[in-house]
Write an enzyme that holds these catalytic residues in place. Structure first.
Site, PDB file in Angstrom:
ATOM      1  N   GLY A  18       0.825  -1.206   0.000  1.00 41.40           N
ATOM      2  CA  GLY A  18       0.000   0.000   0.000  1.00 41.40           C
ATOM      3  C   GLY A  18       0.855   1.250   0.000  1.00 41.40           C
ATOM      4  N   GLY A  20       0.911   5.345   1.552  1.00 39.29           N
ATOM      5  CA  GLY A  20       0.338   6.267   2.529  1.00 39.29           C
ATOM      6  C   GLY A  20       0.833   7.674   2.306  1.00 39.29           C
ATOM      7  N   MET A  22       2.804   9.235   4.135  1.00 35.55           N
ATOM      8  CA  MET A  22       4.167   9.423   4.569  1.00 35.55           C
ATOM      9  C   MET A  22       5.126   8.374   4.017  1.00 35.55           C
ATOM     10  SD  MET A  22       5.609   9.621   8.415  1.00 35.55           S
ATOM     11  CE  MET A  22       7.335   9.924   8.722  1.00 35.55           C
ATOM     12  N   ALA A  23       4.642   7.163   3.792  1.00 33.40           N
ATOM     13  CA  ALA A  23       5.532   6.087   3.384  1.00 33.40           C
ATOM     14  C   ALA A  23       4.806   5.103   2.489  1.00 33.40           C
ATOM     15  CB  ALA A  23       6.078   5.369   4.622  1.00 33.40           C
ATOM     16  N   ASN A  24       5.605   4.365   1.725  1.00 33.71           N
ATOM     17  CA  ASN A  24       5.092   3.253   0.936  1.00 33.71           C
ATOM     18  C   ASN A  24       5.440   1.960   1.662  1.00 33.71           C
ATOM     19  OD1 ASN A  24       4.260   5.045  -1.069  1.00 33.71           O
ATOM     20  ND2 ASN A  24       6.258   4.976  -2.076  1.00 33.71           N
ATOM     21  N   VAL A  25       4.509   1.015   1.660  1.00 32.95           N
ATOM     22  CA  VAL A  25       4.672  -0.205   2.443  1.00 32.95           C
ATOM     23  C   VAL A  25       4.810  -1.400   1.505  1.00 32.95           C
ATOM     24  CG1 VAL A  25       3.725  -1.595   4.317  1.00 32.95           C
ATOM     25  CG2 VAL A  25       3.183   0.838   4.194  1.00 32.95           C
ATOM     26  N   LYS A  40       8.650  -0.263   5.441  1.00 31.29           N
ATOM     27  CA  LYS A  40       8.109   1.055   5.115  1.00 31.29           C
ATOM     28  C   LYS A  40       9.251   1.941   4.633  1.00 31.29           C
ATOM     29  CE  LYS A  40       3.792   1.648   7.532  1.00 31.29           C
ATOM     30  NZ  LYS A  40       2.942   2.630   8.201  1.00 31.29           N
ATOM     31  N   ASP A 134      -0.990  10.337  15.908  1.00 33.56           N
ATOM     32  CA  ASP A 134      -1.747  10.167  14.664  1.00 33.56           C
ATOM     33  C   ASP A 134      -2.599   8.905  14.731  1.00 33.56           C
ATOM     34  OD1 ASP A 134      -2.563  10.912  12.106  1.00 33.56           O
ATOM     35  OD2 ASP A 134      -1.043   9.685  11.139  1.00 33.56           O
TER      36      ASP A 134
END
Length: 676
Positions: A18, A20, A22-25, A40, A134
């Protein structure tokens, strides 16, 4: 990142999971520990900000301290080619946002069970002074067993400075943002409590309380509008359960739960019949001492009122009497000139207005809260820090202890609220005092795999070295010895540890032993850690006592400890040679592990001595036509009970003899061995 790429030579990317704000997982496989993990990667537009990178690494490392079944474990933090990455536990399932969408409506009891798991995780984090910042359903994973696990602990702080420019990110998080965060204030533990209340609201209603076209409009609603009633959406919800939502989402932090554990305890009894008649929760309304600014319309209406009051006062009889006493003047024609009081009335009205405005300004000055800034006391002693706080008109609250590799022992690591924060005077500020670098207790790694042990210790900050040695008793890749004793508490970043690692048995390429004497062959075998076995045969070409042939032959590759069979010459066959008896005797040699057991009970012994005691050195002496009891017939190392076959060649009617020596002690012998 493409599939198949190996990050840092260890984490092989399997597929994307996925993306996001802030980061790609990615799903990856740990090649060292042979397990699936989540990786991440920090988003490209955040990789060039040094402060974001520092916070990302610091907060992620802090999150590795959190051990709770409902927190996604952080395994590793690293960087490769400018890419900041985080390696975490892989949770096979879905996030809470998707779970709510797929399973709504959710039974109240299941809602409570999910929230209790989330609250347990948040309580653990808060006890370690880590604020999530968050919390939202997208950061809560639900595995196949319906176990909730919170992820991204501490990472949200790295995003906070960029969130105002990342519209998609804010829209995903602002629905759960506390009022104090929406105003631009610092996030506290009570901010996490607010977010938990919004998550509970969504679990009960299937939607968030506030919607809007922009992040700003939603944020405004969080600190201006009351949370809608969940019972208006679902009247079956007990009032006690709604009260948990209302208390957790109170506008003022002091009206919320003290901590996550208190919220969990209240939630646990919310379905109890004993609370059926509970009243709706209402926050305590009290004067918080803030200055109330009067609207401009109030000031503008005050002047006419004051003027009217002054006019009425001048029209009273007393005013008339006063007017009669006023001296009168005569003009040139002898007429009297009367002085009217109109000017005096305007002067009095203006004075009243002036006094009213002055009073308001003075009141504002007197009752406005006096603000101060939290001083920077990092690196100061507790005494100095308290003095600085007093000078800034602040009070010191709790003093916490925390490990720090950057701040000296008994010095301030940080304050809460942080330095530079604007506060009302006499506000309480907590201190965190350094206990020095965090120490790690080393385990006994003897017998463990070097690869996994080294990876684990290097992730903790150790510098790991390897020394390789051959061993016939310890499997290849296993640790035989460690330079730092087990049980010692050390600072990882300041500690080098060396492991002695077995490479298994060394290989030997056999030389040509034909035509060698028995003594020469035994010397070669000793130098190369080989075991010899002897056969005998008549030969007219090879001198008596020399090697006729060998098995395996010249150039063969064998392991240390392997057995090589040599056939020795008896010389040319004569007429008397036919009158000999040839036979074999089987002898069982028991393995003795008593030394090994006694040494294993002694914790001060080194691993090398333990390893050596795990085998027996056996020497066999033989007496027959070809051998003498004064020389070794066969030498071998055993690790278990072993049977050997001893060949004898004796003159007819004569007897042979043998002697078995184990670790320097004779354990078997027979001085009269015959064919029958």
């Amino acid at each position: 990142m493409r599939t198949g790429y190996t990050l840092s030579g260890r984490y092989r990317i399997v597929r994307a999971l996925g993306e996001g704000g802030m980061a790609n997982v990615y799903l990856a496989h740990d090649l060292i520990l042979d397990r699936d993990v989540s990786v991440k990667l920090l988003r490209l537009d955040l990789r060039d900000d040094p402060s974001t990178i520092r916070r990302f690494q610091r907060e992620a490392l802090a999150a590795t301290e959190l051990v709770n079944p409902n927190i996604v474990q952080v395994y590793d933090v690293g960087e490769e080619n400018g890419m900041q990455y985080l390696v975490m536990e892989y949770v096979e399932g879905t996030d809470l946002k998707a779970y709510i969408k797929d399973h709504f409506p959710i039974a109240y009891q299941e809602v409570i069970q999910i929230m209790e798991q989330i609250l347990s995780a948040v309580q653990t984090a808060h006890e370690h002074n880590i604020i999530h910042r968050d919390l939202k359903p997208q950061n809560i994973l639900i595995d196949q067993n319906r176990v909730a696990k919170i992820t991204d602990f501490g990472i949200a702080v790295a995003l906070s400075e960029h969130s105002l420019t990342q519209t998609n990110t804010v829209l995903g998080s602002v629905h759960y943002l506390s009022p104090e965060q929406a105003r631009g204030g610092m996030a506290t533990k009570k901010s996490d409590i607010y977010s938990l209340g919004i998550i509970l609201y969504e679990l009960l209603t299937g939607t968030v309380p506030f919607e809007g076209e922009t992040a700003v409009s939603i944020a405004l609603k969080h600190f201006q509008s009351e949370i809608p009633s969940v019972r208006e959406i679902d009247p079956r919800i007990p009032q006690a359960l709604e009260n948990v939502v209302l208390k957790a989402t109170s506008k003022r932090p002091e009206d919320r739960y003290v901590d996550a554990a208190s919220m969990a305890a209240d939630l646990k009894t919310s379905l109890s019949p004993k609370r059926a008649g509970e009243r709706k929760f209402t926050p305590v309304q009290d004067d918080d001492g803030e200055t109330k600014v009067l609207p401009l319309s109030a000031l503008s209406s005050a002047a006419p009122v004051a003027a009217e009051a002054a006019t009425k006062a001048d029209s009273k009889p007393a005013a008339k009497a006063d007017d009669e006493e006023t001296p009168q003047k005569v003009d040139k024609k002898g007429r009297k000139k009367t002085r009217h009081p109109r000017r005096r009335k305007f002067l009095l009205a203006g004075l009243v207005v002036l006094l009213l405005v002055a009073g308001i300004l003075i009141g504002m000055a007197l009752f406005r809260p006096q603000m101060t800034s939290v001083p920077d006391v990092t690196g100061r002693t507790e005494t100095v820090a308290k003095s600085r706080m007093q000078d800034a008109y602040l009070s010191v609250g709790k003093v916490h202890k925390t490990a720090s590799s950057k701040v000296k022992v008994n010095r301030v690591v940080r304050t809460e609220p942080r330095s530079g924060t604007q506060l009302k005077r006499e506000t309480v500020v907590d201190l965190w005092i350094s206990t020095g670098p965090k120490r790690y207790k080393l385990a006994d790694y003897q017998g463990d795999s070097y690869a996994s042990t080294a990876a684990k210790l290097e992730a903790l900050g150790f510098t790991v070295h390897r020394e390789s040695v051959h061993s016939t008793s310890v499997p290849a890749g296993k640790i035989m010895q460690q330079s730092v004793n087990a049980g010692e508490r050390v600072v990882p970043s300041r500690t080098d540890i060396t492991f002695t690692v077995s490479t298994g048995s060394a290989t030997v390429t056999l030389a040509d032993l034909t035509d060698k004497t028995k003594a020469q062959a035994q010397s070669y075998a000793t130098n190369h850690n080989l075991n010899l076995a002897f056969d005998y045969a008549y030969s007219s070409d090879v001198t008596k006592g020399r090697v006729i042939k060998q098995s395996p032959g010249e150039g063969a590759v064998v392991q240390e400890g392997d057995e090589v069979t040599l056939t020795l010459s008896r010389g040319a066959e004569s007429e008397s040679s036919s009158s000999v008896d040839q036979f074999s005797v089987n002898v069982k040699i028991p393995f003795d592990n008593s030394d090994s057991e006694s040494e294993s009970d002694d914790s001060d012994e080194s691993s090398s001595s333990s390893s050596s005691s795990a085998s027996n050195l056996v020497q066999i002496y033989l007496k027959d036509q070809d051998h003498s009891l004064s020389t070794i017939y066969k030498q071998m190392t055993i690790t278990a009970d072993t049977s050997v076959t001893l060949p004898f060649t004796v003159a007819s009617g004569k007897a042979g003899a043998y002697k078995v020596v184990r670790d320097g002690h004779v354990i078997a012998s027979d001085s009269h061995v015959t064919k029958n």
